[in-house]
Design a protein around this motif. Structure first.
Motif, PDB file in Angstrom:
ATOM      1  N   SER A  24     -87.562  -6.641  62.783  1.00 18.85           N
ATOM      2  CA  SER A  24     -87.332  -7.353  61.524  1.00 18.85           C
ATOM      3  C   SER A  24     -86.017  -8.113  61.551  1.00 18.85           C
ATOM      4  O   SER A  24     -85.912  -9.235  61.044  1.00 18.85           O
ATOM      5  CB  SER A  24     -87.336  -6.373  60.347  1.00 18.85           C
ATOM      6  OG  SER A  24     -88.607  -5.788  60.192  1.00 18.85           O
ATOM      7  N   LEU A  25     -84.990  -7.515  62.157  1.00 16.87           N
ATOM      8  CA  LEU A  25     -83.696  -8.194  62.233  1.00 16.87           C
ATOM      9  C   LEU A  25     -83.798  -9.465  63.062  1.00 16.87           C
ATOM     10  O   LEU A  25     -83.222 -10.510  62.722  1.00 16.87           O
ATOM     11  CB  LEU A  25     -82.636  -7.264  62.813  1.00 16.87           C
ATOM     12  CG  LEU A  25     -82.174  -6.114  61.910  1.00 16.87           C
ATOM     13  CD1 LEU A  25     -81.223  -5.181  62.655  1.00 16.87           C
ATOM     14  CD2 LEU A  25     -81.481  -6.659  60.658  1.00 16.87           C
ATOM     15  N   ILE A  26     -84.527  -9.389  64.175  1.00 16.19           N
ATOM     16  CA  ILE A  26     -84.702 -10.574  65.017  1.00 16.19           C
ATOM     17  C   ILE A  26     -85.445 -11.666  64.255  1.00 16.19           C
ATOM     18  O   ILE A  26     -85.087 -12.850  64.305  1.00 16.19           O
ATOM     19  CB  ILE A  26     -85.440 -10.198  66.310  1.00 16.19           C
ATOM     20  CG1 ILE A  26     -84.567  -9.253  67.156  1.00 16.19           C
ATOM     21  CG2 ILE A  26     -85.805 -11.432  67.113  1.00 16.19           C
ATOM     22  CD1 ILE A  26     -85.278  -8.669  68.354  1.00 16.19           C
ATOM     23  N   GLN A  27     -86.490 -11.257  63.527  1.00 13.25           N
ATOM     24  CA  GLN A  27     -87.274 -12.231  62.778  1.00 13.25           C
ATOM     25  C   GLN A  27     -86.437 -12.898  61.674  1.00 13.25           C
ATOM     26  O   GLN A  27     -86.510 -14.113  61.453  1.00 13.25           O
ATOM     27  CB  GLN A  27     -88.496 -11.526  62.153  1.00 13.25           C
ATOM     28  CG  GLN A  27     -89.411 -12.461  61.360  1.00 13.25           C
ATOM     29  CD  GLN A  27     -90.043 -13.539  62.238  1.00 13.25           C
ATOM     30  OE1 GLN A  27     -90.292 -13.311  63.428  1.00 13.25           O
ATOM     31  NE2 GLN A  27     -90.294 -14.715  61.658  1.00 13.25           N
ATOM     32  N   MET A  28     -85.614 -12.108  61.002  1.00 14.64           N
ATOM     33  CA  MET A  28     -84.784 -12.652  59.923  1.00 14.64           C
ATOM     34  C   MET A  28     -83.715 -13.596  60.470  1.00 14.64           C
ATOM     35  O   MET A  28     -83.328 -14.564  59.811  1.00 14.64           O
ATOM     36  CB  MET A  28     -84.132 -11.521  59.124  1.00 14.64           C
ATOM     37  CG  MET A  28     -85.124 -10.689  58.311  1.00 14.64           C
ATOM     38  SD  MET A  28     -84.342  -9.301  57.473  1.00 14.64           S
ATOM     39  CE  MET A  28     -83.359 -10.166  56.273  1.00 14.64           C
ATOM     40  N   GLN A  29     -83.213 -13.294  61.667  1.00 11.41           N
ATOM     41  CA  GLN A  29     -82.249 -14.195  62.290  1.00 11.41           C
ATOM     42  C   GLN A  29     -82.896 -15.542  62.602  1.00 11.41           C
ATOM     43  O   GLN A  29     -82.277 -16.608  62.476  1.00 11.41           O
ATOM     44  CB  GLN A  29     -81.694 -13.568  63.577  1.00 11.41           C
ATOM     45  CG  GLN A  29     -80.784 -12.374  63.358  1.00 11.41           C
ATOM     46  CD  GLN A  29     -79.371 -12.770  62.964  1.00 11.41           C
ATOM     47  OE1 GLN A  29     -79.090 -13.948  62.812  1.00 11.41           O
ATOM     48  NE2 GLN A  29     -78.499 -11.792  62.775  1.00 11.41           N
ATOM     49  N   GLU A  30     -84.157 -15.521  63.009  1.00 16.67           N
ATOM     50  CA  GLU A  30     -84.848 -16.742  63.402  1.00 16.67           C
ATOM     51  C   GLU A  30     -85.269 -17.587  62.200  1.00 16.67           C
ATOM     52  O   GLU A  30     -85.176 -18.824  62.252  1.00 16.67           O
ATOM     53  CB  GLU A  30     -86.077 -16.395  64.252  1.00 16.67           C
ATOM     54  CG  GLU A  30     -85.718 -15.786  65.610  1.00 16.67           C
ATOM     55  CD  GLU A  30     -86.948 -15.369  66.393  1.00 16.67           C
ATOM     56  OE1 GLU A  30     -86.805 -14.979  67.556  1.00 16.67           O
ATOM     57  OE2 GLU A  30     -88.070 -15.428  65.819  1.00 16.67           O
ATOM     58  N   ASP A  31     -85.791 -16.945  61.148  1.00 14.82           N
ATOM     59  CA  ASP A  31     -86.280 -17.737  60.011  1.00 14.82           C
ATOM     60  C   ASP A  31     -85.172 -18.104  59.006  1.00 14.82           C
ATOM     61  O   ASP A  31     -85.431 -18.754  57.995  1.00 14.82           O
ATOM     62  CB  ASP A  31     -87.412 -17.003  59.282  1.00 14.82           C
ATOM     63  CG  ASP A  31     -86.967 -15.657  58.717  1.00 14.82           C
ATOM     64  OD1 ASP A  31     -85.748 -15.428  58.587  1.00 14.82           O
ATOM     65  OD2 ASP A  31     -87.842 -14.828  58.411  1.00 14.82           O
ATOM     66  N   GLY A  32     -83.929 -17.672  59.235  1.00 15.11           N
ATOM     67  CA  GLY A  32     -82.811 -18.071  58.384  1.00 15.11           C
ATOM     68  C   GLY A  32     -82.607 -17.219  57.145  1.00 15.11           C
ATOM     69  O   GLY A  32     -81.652 -17.442  56.389  1.00 15.11           O
ATOM     70  N   SER A  33     -83.496 -16.225  56.904  1.00 18.35           N
ATOM     71  CA  SER A  33     -83.331 -15.390  55.717  1.00 18.35           C
ATOM     72  C   SER A  33     -82.090 -14.518  55.815  1.00 18.35           C
ATOM     73  O   SER A  33     -81.440 -14.216  54.805  1.00 18.35           O
ATOM     74  CB  SER A  33     -84.570 -14.523  55.499  1.00 18.35           C
ATOM     75  OG  SER A  33     -84.827 -13.730  56.654  1.00 18.35           O
ATOM     76  N   TYR A  34     -81.717 -14.103  57.041  1.00 16.76           N
ATOM     77  CA  TYR A  34     -80.510 -13.297  57.216  1.00 16.76           C
ATOM     78  C   TYR A  34     -79.274 -14.128  56.848  1.00 16.76           C
ATOM     79  O   TYR A  34     -78.354 -13.647  56.176  1.00 16.76           O
ATOM     80  CB  TYR A  34     -80.398 -12.790  58.658  1.00 16.76           C
ATOM     81  CG  TYR A  34     -79.089 -12.120  58.967  1.00 16.76           C
ATOM     82  CD1 TYR A  34     -78.025 -12.850  59.501  1.00 16.76           C
ATOM     83  CD2 TYR A  34     -78.899 -10.773  58.705  1.00 16.76           C
ATOM     84  CE1 TYR A  34     -76.816 -12.247  59.766  1.00 16.76           C
ATOM     85  CE2 TYR A  34     -77.682 -10.150  58.961  1.00 16.76           C
ATOM     86  CZ  TYR A  34     -76.639 -10.896  59.501  1.00 16.76           C
ATOM     87  OH  TYR A  34     -75.446 -10.285  59.755  1.00 16.76           O
ATOM     88  N   LYS A  35     -79.261 -15.377  57.276  1.00 20.99           N
ATOM     89  CA  LYS A  35     -78.122 -16.243  56.992  1.00 20.99           C
ATOM     90  C   LYS A  35     -77.967 -16.472  55.488  1.00 20.99           C
ATOM     91  O   LYS A  35     -76.851 -16.462  54.949  1.00 20.99           O
ATOM     92  CB  LYS A  35     -78.305 -17.572  57.715  1.00 20.99           C
ATOM     93  CG  LYS A  35     -77.151 -18.543  57.536  1.00 20.99           C
ATOM     94  CD  LYS A  35     -77.402 -19.814  58.324  1.00 20.99           C
ATOM     95  CE  LYS A  35     -76.269 -20.817  58.129  1.00 20.99           C
ATOM     96  NZ  LYS A  35     -76.498 -22.064  58.879  1.00 20.99           N
ATOM     97  N   ALA A  36     -79.104 -16.644  54.790  1.00 19.78           N
ATOM     98  CA  ALA A  36     -79.042 -16.848  53.346  1.00 19.78           C
ATOM     99  C   ALA A  36     -78.512 -15.611  52.639  1.00 19.78           C
ATOM    100  O   ALA A  36     -77.697 -15.699  51.709  1.00 19.78           O
ATOM    101  CB  ALA A  36     -80.431 -17.208  52.806  1.00 19.78           C
ATOM    102  N   LEU A  37     -78.969 -14.421  53.096  1.00 22.57           N
ATOM    103  CA  LEU A  37     -78.506 -13.173  52.497  1.00 22.57           C
ATOM    104  C   LEU A  37     -77.021 -12.959  52.775  1.00 22.57           C
ATOM    105  O   LEU A  37     -76.266 -12.495  51.910  1.00 22.57           O
ATOM    106  CB  LEU A  37     -79.338 -12.006  53.051  1.00 22.57           C
ATOM    107  CG  LEU A  37     -79.327 -10.704  52.233  1.00 22.57           C
ATOM    108  CD1 LEU A  37     -79.905 -10.952  50.850  1.00 22.57           C
ATOM    109  CD2 LEU A  37     -80.146  -9.633  52.947  1.00 22.57           C
ATOM    110  N   TYR A  38     -76.597 -13.294  53.990  1.00 20.11           N
ATOM    111  CA  TYR A  38     -75.190 -13.168  54.372  1.00 20.11           C
ATOM    112  C   TYR A  38     -74.322 -14.056  53.457  1.00 20.11           C
ATOM    113  O   TYR A  38     -73.289 -13.626  52.938  1.00 20.11           O
ATOM    114  CB  TYR A  38     -75.032 -13.585  55.839  1.00 20.11           C
ATOM    115  CG  TYR A  38     -73.641 -13.410  56.400  1.00 20.11           C
ATOM    116  CD1 TYR A  38     -72.626 -14.324  56.107  1.00 20.11           C
ATOM    117  CD2 TYR A  38     -73.344 -12.344  57.230  1.00 20.11           C
ATOM    118  CE1 TYR A  38     -71.358 -14.180  56.627  1.00 20.11           C
ATOM    119  CE2 TYR A  38     -72.057 -12.181  57.748  1.00 20.11           C
ATOM    120  CZ  TYR A  38     -71.072 -13.109  57.449  1.00 20.11           C
ATOM    121  OH  TYR A  38     -69.818 -12.953  57.966  1.00 20.11           O
ATOM    122  N   THR A  39     -74.734 -15.304  53.267  1.00 19.49           N
ATOM    123  CA  THR A  39     -73.964 -16.232  52.434  1.00 19.49           C
ATOM    124  C   THR A  39     -73.919 -15.758  50.984  1.00 19.49           C
ATOM    125  O   THR A  39     -72.897 -15.885  50.305  1.00 19.49           O
ATOM    126  CB  THR A  39     -74.582 -17.630  52.507  1.00 19.49           C
ATOM    127  OG1 THR A  39     -74.631 -18.048  53.875  1.00 19.49           O
ATOM    128  CG2 THR A  39     -73.767 -18.633  51.698  1.00 19.49           C
TER     129      THR A  39
END
Length: 660
Positions: free
Chosen positions: A225-240
């Motif tokens: 899931s972490l890899i997938q979120m890094q790829e689709d940009g959802s992790y970056k949005a949550l981080y911001t």
């Protein structure tokens, strides 16, 4: 151990009548630190939230599983994971020692320790921590870092919130945590201005999820899931959303800054080239400016001539003024005089006038002697004025002299100005106007007396005309005996008041203590004041005396107080105020009422004889009061406004203290 369960991810519930049930989601128990904002904490609404919590909620939604979150302290979470009461811990720093007990997921965040100290402390770097006390959450990675520092005392807390409170209570000199948690607590408490944060203390650590050894299914689920979120940009949005600008965004911002700096350097180079070219042009401009200066000198010469002409013009004006003007320096030597002054002094035939010739005039010599009486430290404009009767060329003249001191820019006295004005014609006009005013006042007085006496005479004449026919009528005789004596009494009152006005008594002046005298007068009229429900206020300045006739002043104040009571008869708010205060060489007595007041027309006639606003008044009361105050070297004024009350102001000489 009973684990507290927070609200889990939303689960769809089917209607009760549906026969087919979807397969239940697999449930995992996830623990997280409950006091580690902004990664995982319980907010003011009681909800378990934070960057790590929302990240794992997103994982549960993407993977179709259910995560039940359990907020607790880190050491409690470690024990619960070892005992199998939970399935994973989110937001745990990786260390070799902990990897012997748990399996760690791929890192989803990297952080380094930060140090929070008071900005008033003498701690400038990590080396200044020797001999200091550091408070921190019990955490193996950070603890191992500080063990390598000598002479440092540690104080362990259950969580970062308690550790921060220890710092605020000054039970520790520094607080070891990460910079995001430190900034969160400082902003929450409003302490940003009182503390400093030293970042990047030690080696950065991976922030991961920890599971029990052998739980590869949950570990694989989290990693995928972490890899997938890094790829689709959802992790970056949550981080911001939770932590600010993502590192990639910071790199972009840094590139923008570099571009900006390059632009600024380019602009600086352009400016330098421009300056070089400008300096070359400057030499050419110097020649132009030299020519311009020559032209300016020519213009200055023209202005100098214009000023000289203006000075000559002003001199002509001064010499042809109607007033005589003389100026003297600080030594009282004559410095200038105009032609009018020469004519008024009888020196118009002399080309040059000397100081001795001017000061030889008796009146001028006496007036000039007042120059030494002017005080240099007084800021207000000073003036000595005197009108003198003299004889010029065999004619009687009235000359008004005014002596005015002259000062330099720094305020130092450096001479004086003497002006002379011939007021002979004005005095003649004033005497004519005074005579006319006396005749007008006499005519008004005669008309008032005639009007006041005509009314009772008319009443008496009516009774006398009816007397032969109605003498036998008893009712007529009763009316005769009632009205004729009243008419005679009114005529006698008018005549006596008129005599008091025409032949005033000489006042017997003496010193009166203002406060005691006013209280004695108000004591006489106090029953009447209380009967009329009037609120009386006395505002008398103590320890000052006035000079006047006590009998006349008492009669004046009583008359004004009775008039005030009559004016407030129909008022809803009945307030009578007596104020007395000393102002320099005089004293003021103010009688203020809240009555019906007067308009401007009535105020202009208030002190005239036989002018009254009362139905049965004679109109001589205020006239006599005004005359008595004048006889005591005082003055009386009235201020009023229709519907807003009346104020009578009595001005009398104040007695001087001993030594004045």
């Amino acid at each position: 151990m009973i684990l507290p369960e927070t609200a889990s991810a939303d689960v769809a519930v089917l209607p009760s009548k549906q026969i087919d049930h979807p397969p239940a989601k697999k449930v995992y128990r996830i623990a997280g630190e409950k006091h580690l904002p902004p990664f995982s904490y319980i907010n003011h609404e009681g909800r378990f939230t934070g960057f790590s919590v929302e990240l794992f909620r997103r994982i549960s939604e993407e993977e179709g599983v259910e995560f039940r979150f359990y907020p607790m302290n880190l050491y409690e979470a470690e024990n619960a994971l070892k005992e199998g009461k939970i399935d994973a811990i989110m937001g745990m720093k990786y260390s070799a020692k902990q990897s012997e007990h748990f399996q760690f997921s791929e890192p989803y965040f990297t952080m380094a320790d930060a140090l929070v100290v008071s900005k008033y402390a003498s701690i400038k770097s990590v080396t200044d921590l020797r001999g200091k006390t550091i408070v921190m959450q019990e955490e193996p990675v950070s603890f191992d870092l500080l063990l390598n520092m000598r002479r440092v005392e540690f104080q362990l807390a259950l969580n970062s919130r308690d550790a921060f409170n220890f710092l605020l209570m000054e039970r520790a000199d520094a607080f070891l945590t990460n910079k995001w948690t430190a900034q969160f607590y400082l902003e929450q408490r409003g302490e940003q201005g009182n503390y400093r944060v030293f970042e990047h203390i030690g080696v950065p650590s991976d922030f991961s999820a920890a599971v029990r050894p052998g739980n590869t299914e949950l570990l694989s689920l989290i990693n995928n899931s972490l890899i997938q979120m890094q790829e689709d940009g959802s992790y970056k949005a949550l981080y911001t959303q939770w932590l600010g600008l993502h590192p990639e965004g910071r790199l972009k911002e840094m590139r923008n800054w570099i571009i900006f700096l390059l632009i600024m350097i380019s602009c600086a180079v352009v400016v330098l080239i421009f300056i070089y070219l400008w300096n070359k042009r400057l030499k050419r401009e110097v020649d132009k400016r030299t020519a311009a200066l020559a032209q300016a000198n020519h213009q200055l010469e023209i202005q100098r001539r214009a000023i000289a002409e203006a000075h000559a013009f002003k001199t002509q004006i001064i010499h042809h003024l109607y007033y005589g003007i003389l100026t003297f320096n600080e030594s009282l030597q004559l410095t200038s005089l105009n032609e009018r002054a020469k004519a008024m002094l009888g020196l118009e035939e002399k080309e040059t006038v000397k100081t001795e010739e001017v000061l030889g005039q008796p009146h001028i010599a006496r007036i000039i002697r007042n120059y030494d009486s002017f005080q240099e430290d007084e800021g207000e404009k000073q003036l000595f004025s005197e009108e003198v009767e003299t004889e010029v060329n065999g004619k009687k003249r009235f000359i008004l002299y005014r002596l005015i001191p002259l000062y330099e820019e720094q305020g130092r006295k450096n001479g004086c100005l003497l002006t002379m004005a011939d007021r002979s014609e004005a005095r003649v006009l004033e005497e004519k106007l005074a005579t006319q005013e006396k005749m007008r006042a006499l005519g008004q007085l005669i008309a008032g007396v005639a009007h006041e006496i005509r009314n009772p005479l008319t009443s008496m004449k009516t009774f006398i005309d009816l007397l032969p026919r109605k003498y036998e009528d008893s009712e007529f005789r009763q009316e005769l005996l009632k009205h004729v004596p009243e008419a005679l009494k009114r005529m006698n009152t008018i005549v006596e008041s008129l005599l008091d006005y025409a032949r005033p008594k000489h006042p017997q002046k003496q010193k009166l203590e203002a406060a005691a005298f006013i209280r004695s007068v108000t004591a006489i009229i106090e029953p009447t004041i209380k009967k009329n429900h009037v609120h009386l206020e006395l505002e008398v300045e103590p320890e000052w005396e006035m000079i006047c006739d006590p009998g006349q002043l008492k009669q004046v104040i009583l008359n004004l107080l009775l008039n005030a009571l009559d004016a407030m008869e129909t008022s809803a708010d009945k307030r009578l105020t007596i104020k007395a205060e000393k102002q320099g060489e005089t004293g003021l007595i103010k009688i203020i009422d809240s009555g019906i007041g007067m308009n401007t027309e009535k105020i202009s006639h208030i002190f005239e004889p036989f002018y009254t606003t009362k139905p049965h008044g004679v109109g001589l009361g205020l006239t006599l009061c005004y005359q008595w105050i004048k006889e005591n070297n005082g003055d009386m004024q009235v201020e009023a406004e229709k519907g807003k009350g009346t104020t009578f102001i009595i001005t009398l000489p104040a007695a001087k203290k001993e030594g004045e």
